[in-house]
Design a protein around this motif. Structure first.
Motif, PDB file in Angstrom:
ATOM      1  N   GLY A 137      23.060 117.720 -37.646  1.00 34.30           N
ATOM      2  CA  GLY A 137      23.339 118.850 -36.772  1.00 34.30           C
ATOM      3  C   GLY A 137      23.662 120.142 -37.499  1.00 34.30           C
ATOM      4  N   ARG A 138      23.378 120.193 -38.776  1.00 36.92           N
ATOM      5  CA  ARG A 138      23.684 121.401 -39.548  1.00 36.92           C
ATOM      6  C   ARG A 138      22.764 122.543 -39.136  1.00 36.92           C
ATOM      7  NH1 ARG A 138      24.029 120.414 -45.693  1.00 36.92           N
ATOM      8  NH2 ARG A 138      25.106 122.390 -45.577  1.00 36.92           N
ATOM      9  N   ILE A 139      23.320 123.722 -39.083  1.00 35.03           N
ATOM     10  CA  ILE A 139      22.575 124.948 -38.803  1.00 35.03           C
ATOM     11  C   ILE A 139      22.725 125.827 -40.040  1.00 35.03           C
ATOM     12  CG2 ILE A 139      22.395 126.996 -37.349  1.00 35.03           C
ATOM     13  CD1 ILE A 139      23.711 125.333 -35.106  1.00 35.03           C
ATOM     14  N   LEU A 140      21.593 126.114 -40.676  1.00 31.65           N
ATOM     15  CA  LEU A 140      21.633 126.883 -41.921  1.00 31.65           C
ATOM     16  C   LEU A 140      20.787 128.141 -41.812  1.00 31.65           C
ATOM     17  CD1 LEU A 140      21.218 124.018 -44.560  1.00 31.65           C
ATOM     18  CD2 LEU A 140      23.318 125.162 -43.867  1.00 31.65           C
ATOM     19  N   ARG A 141      21.292 129.193 -42.412  1.00 33.63           N
ATOM     20  CA  ARG A 141      20.510 130.419 -42.525  1.00 33.63           C
ATOM     21  C   ARG A 141      19.442 130.217 -43.589  1.00 33.63           C
ATOM     22  NH1 ARG A 141      24.348 135.624 -42.431  1.00 33.63           N
ATOM     23  NH2 ARG A 141      22.274 136.538 -42.284  1.00 33.63           N
ATOM     24  N   SER A 181      18.815 131.997 -46.146  1.00 37.90           N
ATOM     25  CA  SER A 181      19.383 132.172 -47.487  1.00 37.90           C
ATOM     26  C   SER A 181      20.171 130.940 -47.934  1.00 37.90           C
ATOM     27  CB  SER A 181      20.261 133.423 -47.541  1.00 37.90           C
ATOM     28  OG  SER A 181      21.310 133.333 -46.594  1.00 37.90           O
ATOM     29  N   ASP A 182      20.800 130.228 -46.993  1.00 39.60           N
ATOM     30  CA  ASP A 182      21.509 128.991 -47.340  1.00 39.60           C
ATOM     31  C   ASP A 182      20.527 127.934 -47.832  1.00 39.60           C
ATOM     32  OD1 ASP A 182      23.940 130.110 -46.514  1.00 39.60           O
ATOM     33  OD2 ASP A 182      23.700 129.348 -44.464  1.00 39.60           O
ATOM     34  N   LEU A 183      19.385 127.843 -47.157  1.00 40.73           N
ATOM     35  CA  LEU A 183      18.364 126.890 -47.589  1.00 40.73           C
ATOM     36  C   LEU A 183      17.800 127.272 -48.951  1.00 40.73           C
ATOM     37  CD1 LEU A 183      16.531 126.259 -44.215  1.00 40.73           C
ATOM     38  CD2 LEU A 183      17.715 124.545 -45.596  1.00 40.73           C
ATOM     39  N   GLN A 189      10.385 131.339 -52.166  1.00 39.45           N
ATOM     40  CA  GLN A 189      10.627 131.878 -50.835  1.00 39.45           C
ATOM     41  C   GLN A 189       9.397 131.686 -49.944  1.00 39.45           C
ATOM     42  OE1 GLN A 189      11.133 136.238 -50.155  1.00 39.45           O
ATOM     43  NE2 GLN A 189      13.247 135.622 -49.680  1.00 39.45           N
ATOM     44  N   LYS A 190       8.224 131.946 -50.497  1.00 39.72           N
ATOM     45  CA  LYS A 190       6.976 131.800 -49.751  1.00 39.72           C
ATOM     46  C   LYS A 190       6.785 130.356 -49.275  1.00 39.72           C
ATOM     47  CE  LYS A 190       1.972 132.172 -50.240  1.00 39.72           C
ATOM     48  NZ  LYS A 190       0.865 132.442 -51.129  1.00 39.72           N
ATOM     49  N   MET A 191       7.023 129.391 -50.156  1.00 38.36           N
ATOM     50  CA  MET A 191       6.848 127.987 -49.807  1.00 38.36           C
ATOM     51  C   MET A 191       7.871 127.556 -48.762  1.00 38.36           C
ATOM     52  SD  MET A 191       5.126 125.263 -50.045  1.00 38.36           S
ATOM     53  CE  MET A 191       4.015 125.655 -51.367  1.00 38.36           C
ATOM     54  N   LEU A 192       9.110 128.022 -48.888  1.00 39.55           N
ATOM     55  CA  LEU A 192      10.135 127.686 -47.904  1.00 39.55           C
ATOM     56  C   LEU A 192       9.737 128.208 -46.525  1.00 39.55           C
ATOM     57  CD1 LEU A 192      12.859 126.458 -47.181  1.00 39.55           C
ATOM     58  CD2 LEU A 192      13.946 128.590 -47.957  1.00 39.55           C
ATOM     59  N   ILE A 193       9.248 129.429 -46.473  1.00 39.05           N
ATOM     60  CA  ILE A 193       8.797 130.010 -45.201  1.00 39.05           C
ATOM     61  C   ILE A 193       7.661 129.176 -44.622  1.00 39.05           C
ATOM     62  CG2 ILE A 193       7.593 131.988 -44.182  1.00 39.05           C
ATOM     63  CD1 ILE A 193       9.205 133.759 -46.184  1.00 39.05           C
ATOM     64  N   GLN A 194       6.680 128.824 -45.452  1.00 36.27           N
ATOM     65  CA  GLN A 194       5.534 128.034 -44.980  1.00 36.27           C
ATOM     66  C   GLN A 194       5.969 126.682 -44.434  1.00 36.27           C
ATOM     67  OE1 GLN A 194       2.902 127.777 -48.345  1.00 36.27           O
ATOM     68  NE2 GLN A 194       1.923 129.752 -47.908  1.00 36.27           N
ATOM     69  N   PRO A 217      19.263 141.481 -39.448  1.00 32.98           N
ATOM     70  CA  PRO A 217      18.788 140.332 -38.688  1.00 32.98           C
ATOM     71  C   PRO A 217      19.336 139.022 -39.259  1.00 32.98           C
ATOM     72  CG  PRO A 217      16.955 141.677 -39.476  1.00 32.98           C
ATOM     73  CD  PRO A 217      18.191 142.238 -40.054  1.00 32.98           C
ATOM     74  N   LYS A 218      19.606 138.112 -38.367  1.00 34.21           N
ATOM     75  CA  LYS A 218      20.140 136.807 -38.780  1.00 34.21           C
ATOM     76  C   LYS A 218      19.231 135.729 -38.200  1.00 34.21           C
ATOM     77  CE  LYS A 218      24.323 134.010 -38.315  1.00 34.21           C
ATOM     78  NZ  LYS A 218      25.664 133.980 -37.702  1.00 34.21           N
ATOM     79  N   VAL A 219      18.688 134.878 -39.062  1.00 35.38           N
ATOM     80  CA  VAL A 219      17.818 133.787 -38.638  1.00 35.38           C
ATOM     81  C   VAL A 219      18.417 132.485 -39.145  1.00 35.38           C
ATOM     82  CG1 VAL A 219      15.507 132.800 -38.754  1.00 35.38           C
ATOM     83  CG2 VAL A 219      15.790 135.273 -38.702  1.00 35.38           C
TER      84      VAL A 219
END
Length: 97
Positions: free
Chosen positions: A20-24, A26-28, A37-42, A63-65
């Motif tokens: 149930g963790r919710i991570l931003r 940047s946390d990931l 960063q590109k691979m994480l987004i993909q 913005p916060k995602v």
């Protein structure tokens, strides 16, 4: 089903989001320093498209995602735990020959 989990980083991302963790984003990034960063987004976009991850956008400045697992994604936890247990029972290389 394996297509949903294929990819070098998807399982790593899942393990960080289990429970149930919710991570931003940047946390990931900090939790998985070897991923670009590109691979994480993909990987996150693919998992979101497949219904495993939910993307939460907070409309604020800056913005916060955030990312979390869907209920269906969270249901993977017992199956992956069983897979890890199975892999841990693998005999050493010398015994396999």
């Amino acid at each position: 089903m394996l297509r949903i989990l294929e990819g070098r980083w998807k399982l790593v991302i899942l393990f960080h989001l289990f429970g149930g963790r919710i991570l931003r984003f940047s946390d990931l990034e900090r939790a998985i320093p070897a991923i670009s960063q590109k691979m994480l987004i993909q990987q996150l976009r693919q998992m979101e498209k497949d219904g495993v991850v939910r993307r939460i956008v907070h409309h604020q400045v800056p913005p916060k995602v955030e990312y979390c697992l869907t209920d269906w994604g969270q249901a993977l936890c017992p199956a992956l735990d069983a897979l890890l247990t199975w892999a841990g029972q693998r005999p050493p290389a010398a015994e396999r020959e």
